[in-house]
Design an enzyme around this catalytic site. Structure first.
Site, PDB file in Angstrom:
ATOM      1  N   ASP A  59      12.547  -1.774 -22.902  1.00 22.37           N
ATOM      2  CA  ASP A  59      13.041  -2.809 -21.977  1.00 22.37           C
ATOM      3  C   ASP A  59      14.402  -3.276 -22.500  1.00 22.37           C
ATOM      4  O   ASP A  59      15.070  -2.538 -23.217  1.00 22.37           O
ATOM      5  CB  ASP A  59      12.005  -3.934 -21.868  1.00 22.37           C
ATOM      6  N   HIS A 105      16.939  -1.016 -21.650  1.00 24.95           N
ATOM      7  CA  HIS A 105      17.498  -1.431 -20.363  1.00 24.95           C
ATOM      8  C   HIS A 105      18.839  -2.140 -20.506  1.00 24.95           C
ATOM      9  O   HIS A 105      19.383  -2.642 -19.540  1.00 24.95           O
ATOM     10  CB  HIS A 105      16.497  -2.321 -19.607  1.00 24.95           C
TER      11      HIS A 105
END
Ligand SMILES: *[C@@H]1O[C@H](CO)[C@@H](O)[C@H](O)[C@H]1NC(C)=O
Ligand SMILES: *[C@@H]1O[C@H](CO)[C@@H](O)[C@H](O)[C@H]1NC(C)=O
Ligand SMILES: *[C@@H]1O[C@H](CO)[C@@H](O)[C@H](O)[C@H]1NC(C)=O
Ligand SMILES: *[C@@H]1O[C@H](CO)[C@@H](O)[C@H](O)[C@H]1NC(C)=O
Ligand SMILES: *[C@@H]1O[C@H](CO)[C@@H](O)[C@H](O)[C@H]1NC(C)=O
Ligand SMILES: *[C@@H]1O[C@H](CO)[C@@H](O)[C@H](O)[C@H]1NC(C)=O
Length: 400
Positions: A219, A242
């Protein structure tokens, strides 16, 4: 020559000293509190006992966790302490894979209400791979049932350095209500496919510096939630992951403003986003200002520069109602490298509260694919541009 009686006397005295003074010069070694460090006995209680004595010491003290593997359940380093405490770890702490053993608190290792902590060294292995399978927040939107590897709650004037966090079940590190904290040379590693394993999340904290971190995760590498103020992120290598994010903001009521964030001298490699600001549609009023992104290298990043005020994963919002989080005083400077998608720069601001005072300079992002060259989009924002810009500014300019 010493007589054997004298030698026995000395040995007895040393033994007695070792028993009554578990500490030496204010050093509290977890082995003296029963830690086995054998990779299967549970050493939680020994760590908590050593911490309690160190924390109660009127003089600066040190907790030592020696090399080796320690099995550790939910542990809380609870303050306030009487004097600064150093926790120095050489070993690897391993979390239980069984979630039932971690139900007592919302983090695996929690450090709370401490002024003057130094946490140095050690590997914190969350053993999260089995938990990721149970993380169903793609459906429910609630990911809070899993423990965060390291939680820092209300920790002030502290240093966290040279620590490694592996395979956390949820976020690796979370700072909440912290002031004046430096995170230096932190290593984070989890699979690209792991769910909600943000590297370092900061919220409601003031004066946080993160530098020289290497973060590979599933993430955001770094995410800055509401109330992040005066946060500097420097020399962070991110990817997979991310990217580095401010937000998401505006999902809840009573969020505090984000003010004064600088992200600089970072490298992102094979990440889904580069640097981004994300806010939810249909939000309460909010504010994010003084956000600066400078000297950043992008290697094959899918969307290197992104402001997304329509952030709405899994369709959990009223997408047609504009976000009311005001984004203002933003700069993107010296951002270069390659984009894995054609749309390298995407600024989608809110029609309700357009972005203000956004500056771009020295952007050079090359699209790696074979469908023409990189492009950019601006919605509800009129950035100021200086210096060479590639892709050209606001190649498609719409207002939605
Ligand atoms: C940390 O700082 C905050 C804000 O100054 C203060 O309210 C809090 O009591 C401090 N906590 C500790 C443990 O010193
Ligand atoms: C911030 O924390 C550091 C310890 O990491 C301390 O030396 C320094 O004095 C603190 N700064 C302030 C303004 O309290
Ligand atoms: C963070 O870095 C800034 C700028 O380098 C500095 O002014 C500030 O004191 C630092 N704060 C901490 C907590 O290290
Ligand atoms: C960031 O990089 C620039 C250019 O390489 C350098 O001059 C500057 O000192 C760096 N700043 C920090 C805080 O590392
Ligand atoms: C570039 O990124 C894309 C999308 O994330 C990925 O499929 C591809 O393997 C990456 N290329 C390289 C050379 O790493
Ligand atoms: C090529 O780029 C254009 C926009 O510039 C886009 O509409 C189209 O879908 C792209 N084609 C492919 C195969 O990605």
């Amino acid at each position: 020559m010493m007589s054997s009686i004298a030698i026995r006397g000395v040995v007895c005295l040393l033994f007695w000293l070792a028993l009554v003074t578990k500490s030496q010069g204010n050093t509290y070694d977890v082995r003296h509190y029963g830690a086995k460090i054998n990779g299967h006995s549970d050493d939680s209680q020994a760590i908590v006992s050593a911490w309690r004595e160190a924390c109660a010491s009127p003089n600066p003290s040190k907790v030592v966790i020696p090399a080796g593997t320690l099995m550790v359940g939910a542990v809380k380093f609870q303050g306030p302490c009487k004097a600064p405490v150093i926790v120095q770890a050489q070993g690897t702490l391993k979390a239980p894979t069984d979630l039932n053993k971690l139900k007592s608190q919302d983090g695996w290792i929690v450090l709370q209400n401490i002024d003057g902590l130094t946490l140095v060294g050690g590997t914190f292995d969350g053993q999260g791979s089995t938990a990721w399978a149970e993380n169903n927040c793609a459906k429910t939107g609630k990911c809070n049932s899993l423990p965060i590897n390291l939680r820092f709650n209300m920790v002030n004037n502290s240093i966290i350095r040279d620590i490694t966090s592996l395979n956390s079940k949820l976020f690796h590190m979370n700072l909440l209500g912290c002031n004046n904290v430096t995170l230096q040379h932190v290593t984070i590693d989890a699979a690209a496919t792991s769910l909600n394993t943000d590297g370092i999340h900061v919220g409601r904290s003031n004066g946080i510096n993160i530098s020289d971190a290497n973060i590979k995760t599933g993430d955001d590498c770094v995410s800055l939630g509401d109330g992040s103020q005066h946060v500097n992120v420097e020399k962070v290598n991110c990817g997979p992951g991310h990217g580095i994010s401010i937000g998401s903001l505006g999902k809840y009521h009573n969020e505090e403003p984000v003010i004064g964030v600088t992200i600089r001298n970072c490298t992102l490699t094979n990440t889904m986003n580069g640097v981004r600001v994300k806010t939810w549609p249909a939000s309460p009023n909010g504010l994010a200002r003084d956000l600066h992104f400078e000297n950043i290298v992008m290697n094959n990043v899918s969307t290197p520069i992104l402001i997304d005020q329509q952030y709405c994963p899994y369709g959990q919002c009223k997408a047609q109602v504009p976000s009311k989080v005001k984004i203002t005083d933003v700069s993107f400077k010296d951002i270069r490298g390659t984009s894995a998608t054609k749309l390298a720069v995407k600024l989608v601001c809110s029609r309700g509260t357009p972005c203000q005072n956004v500056e771009m300079s020295g952007i050079h992002l090359v699209y790696e694919g074979n469908n023409g060259s990189a492009t950019s989009q601006c919605v509800n924002v009129k950035p100021m541009f200086t210096g060479p810009l590639f892709p050209p500014a606001c190649a498609s300019s719409l207002s939605s």
